[in-house]
Design an enzyme around this catalytic site. Structure first.
Site, short mmCIF file in Angstrom:
data_model
loop_
_atom_site.label_atom_id
_atom_site.label_comp_id
_atom_site.label_asym_id
_atom_site.label_seq_id
_atom_site.Cartn_x
_atom_site.Cartn_y
_atom_site.Cartn_z
N SER A 128 6.95 165.20 -2.52
CA SER A 128 7.82 165.43 -1.22
C SER A 128 8.51 163.85 -1.84
O SER A 128 7.78 162.72 -1.64
CB SER A 128 8.29 165.54 -0.44
OG SER A 128 9.79 165.78 0.52
N TYR A 144 5.44 165.19 8.82
CA TYR A 144 6.28 165.26 6.93
C TYR A 144 6.50 164.36 5.61
O TYR A 144 4.98 164.12 5.56
CB TYR A 144 7.99 166.12 7.33
CG TYR A 144 7.96 167.14 5.70
CD1 TYR A 144 6.80 168.12 5.57
CD2 TYR A 144 8.50 166.48 4.50
CE1 TYR A 144 6.97 168.52 4.32
CE2 TYR A 144 8.73 167.19 3.67
CZ TYR A 144 8.36 168.57 3.34
OH TYR A 144 7.84 169.40 1.74
N1 LIG Z 1 12.21 173.25 -0.50
C1 LIG Z 1 12.38 171.96 -0.58
O1 LIG Z 1 13.43 171.06 -0.24
C2 LIG Z 1 11.32 170.88 -0.79
C3 LIG Z 1 11.57 169.62 -0.72
C4 LIG Z 1 10.56 169.01 -1.39
C5 LIG Z 1 8.80 169.44 -1.39
N2 LIG Z 1 9.18 170.48 -0.63
C6 LIG Z 1 7.52 171.43 -0.53
O2 LIG Z 1 7.74 172.22 -1.83
C7 LIG Z 1 6.56 173.49 -1.54
C8 LIG Z 1 6.84 174.78 -1.35
O3 LIG Z 1 8.01 174.77 0.13
P1 LIG Z 1 9.09 176.13 0.08
O4 LIG Z 1 10.64 175.45 -0.17
O5 LIG Z 1 9.11 176.99 -1.28
O6 LIG Z 1 8.71 176.49 1.61
P2 LIG Z 1 8.46 178.24 2.04
O7 LIG Z 1 9.32 178.90 1.21
O8 LIG Z 1 9.06 177.87 3.53
O9 LIG Z 1 7.16 179.02 1.89
C9 LIG Z 1 6.48 177.60 2.14
C10 LIG Z 1 5.19 178.17 1.53
O10 LIG Z 1 4.35 177.69 1.79
C11 LIG Z 1 3.19 178.87 2.30
N3 LIG Z 1 2.10 178.78 3.70
C12 LIG Z 1 2.59 177.67 4.37
N4 LIG Z 1 1.62 177.18 5.61
C13 LIG Z 1 -0.01 178.66 5.01
C14 LIG Z 1 -1.31 178.27 4.96
N5 LIG Z 1 -1.59 177.81 5.86
N6 LIG Z 1 -2.05 179.00 3.68
C15 LIG Z 1 -1.29 179.49 3.26
N7 LIG Z 1 0.02 179.28 2.60
C16 LIG Z 1 1.27 178.88 3.76
C17 LIG Z 1 4.05 179.86 3.59
O11 LIG Z 1 3.36 181.01 3.15
P3 LIG Z 1 3.37 182.05 4.10
O12 LIG Z 1 4.97 182.95 4.04
O13 LIG Z 1 2.37 182.94 4.70
O14 LIG Z 1 4.17 181.02 5.49
C18 LIG Z 1 4.77 180.12 2.22
O15 LIG Z 1 4.94 180.21 0.91
C19 LIG Z 1 5.80 172.68 -0.02
O16 LIG Z 1 4.98 172.07 -0.44
C20 LIG Z 1 7.62 172.05 0.25
O17 LIG Z 1 6.49 170.86 0.85
C21 LIG Z 1 9.69 171.54 -0.97
#
Ligand SMILES: NC(=O)c1ccc[n+]([C@@H]2O[C@H](COP(=O)([O-])OP(=O)(O)OC[C@H]3O[C@@H](n4cnc5c(N)ncnc54)[C@H](OP(=O)(O)O)[C@@H]3O)[C@@H](O)[C@H]2O)c1
Length: 222
Positions: A128, A144
């Site tokens: 990120s 974070y």
């Molecule tokens: N969205 C943004 O703007 C943004 C920006 C920068 C970086 N990111 C990064 O992008 C990645 C994906 O994020 P997202 O936006 O798609 O978020 P999200 O919709 O909240 O999804 C998070 C994912 O991580 C999984 N997860 C969390 N803890 C876990 C664990 N202990 N074991 C296995 N899976 C786990 C969740 O599974 P469960 O359903 O089981 O909880 C879910 O599939 C993350 O690394 C996040 O930090 C996102």
């Protein structure tokens, strides 16, 4: 057929990575905490595997189940945001979970699956911009930011260690994306973020291994 393994593949960016790689003709291994509930990925005949990234047992079992197979692309996508927490109101109780999911687990998973990744294979850690120290303009998110900065550091170390094996490693910033984590106030749609990141991943070579790269291909300073 090339194989991609995506963690946290049940929703958000992980689900979209699984969908787009499936559509592009890849074999998709969709790892998530509750694969039985991953109805969408099952519909695309993805291989659904159990993985709580905080569980060493799950990581060992994943490596065991996949023994002898080839993983061309590992996407460490699963992530946890412990809240934006401002100074004076910091809640330290969820820091260990955040470090475990965002920084320790991606390294453990990469290390466990390393024997399956061939020369020319790629490891992508979803980092990120918030973890860039150079880009930090405040506004809290201490935990974070710290966990993603740690993940970036790990990405660089892995890239250096794996260069002799011709395994490429990068951290990608997906943009501010409309997911549960990014919220509906975010800038870009999941599909746009992932298709751009797929383009970046496709161009990843020895010239840009070990970097933090934005979804549009721009390098972000550490
Ligand atoms: N969205 C943004 O703007 C943004 C920006 C920068 C970086 N990111 C990064 O992008 C990645 C994906 O994020 P997202 O936006 O798609 O978020 P999200 O919709 O909240 O999804 C998070 C994912 O991580 C999984 N997860 C969390 N803890 C876990 C664990 N202990 N074991 C296995 N899976 C786990 C969740 O599974 P469960 O359903 O089981 O909880 C879910 O599939 C993350 O690394 C996040 O930090 C996102």
């Amino acid at each position: 057929m090339q194989t991609v393994l995506v963690t946290g593949a049940n929703r958000g960016l992980g689900l979209e990575f699984a969908r787009q790689y499936h559509e592009a003709g890849w074999h998709v291994i969709a790892a998530s905490r509750q694969p039985d509930e991953a109805a969408q990925t099952r519909a695309w005949s993805a291989e659904l595997l159990q993985l709580d990234v905080r569980s060493e047992v799950d990581i060992r079992s994943l490596a065991h189940v996949l023994k002898g197979r080839q993983i061309d692309l590992l996407i460490n996508n699963a992530g946890y945001h412990p809240g934006t927490q401002q100074l004076g109101q910091l809640d330290y109780s969820n820091w260990p979970t955040a470090f475990h999911v965002n920084a320790i687990a991606p390294l453990q998973i990469a290390e466990a699956l390393l024997p399956l990744i061939p020369p020319g294979g790629k490891i992508i850690n979803i980092g990120s911009r918030l973890g860039s120290i150079a880009c930090n303009e405040g506004e809290g998110s201490y935990a974070y930011r710290a966990t993603k900065a740690a993940l970036h550091c790990i990405t660089r170390s892995l890239a250096i260690d794996l260069a002799p094996k011709q395994i490429l490693v990068a951290a990608l910033h997906p943009g501010w994306v409309k997911t549960d984590m990014g919220t509906s106030a975010a800038d870009i749609e999941v599909g746009e973020s992932v298709s751009n990141m797929r383009n970046v991943i496709a161009t990843l070579g020895s010239h840009n291994t070990g970097l933090l790269i934005n979804y549009d291909g721009e390098v972000i300073s550490w």
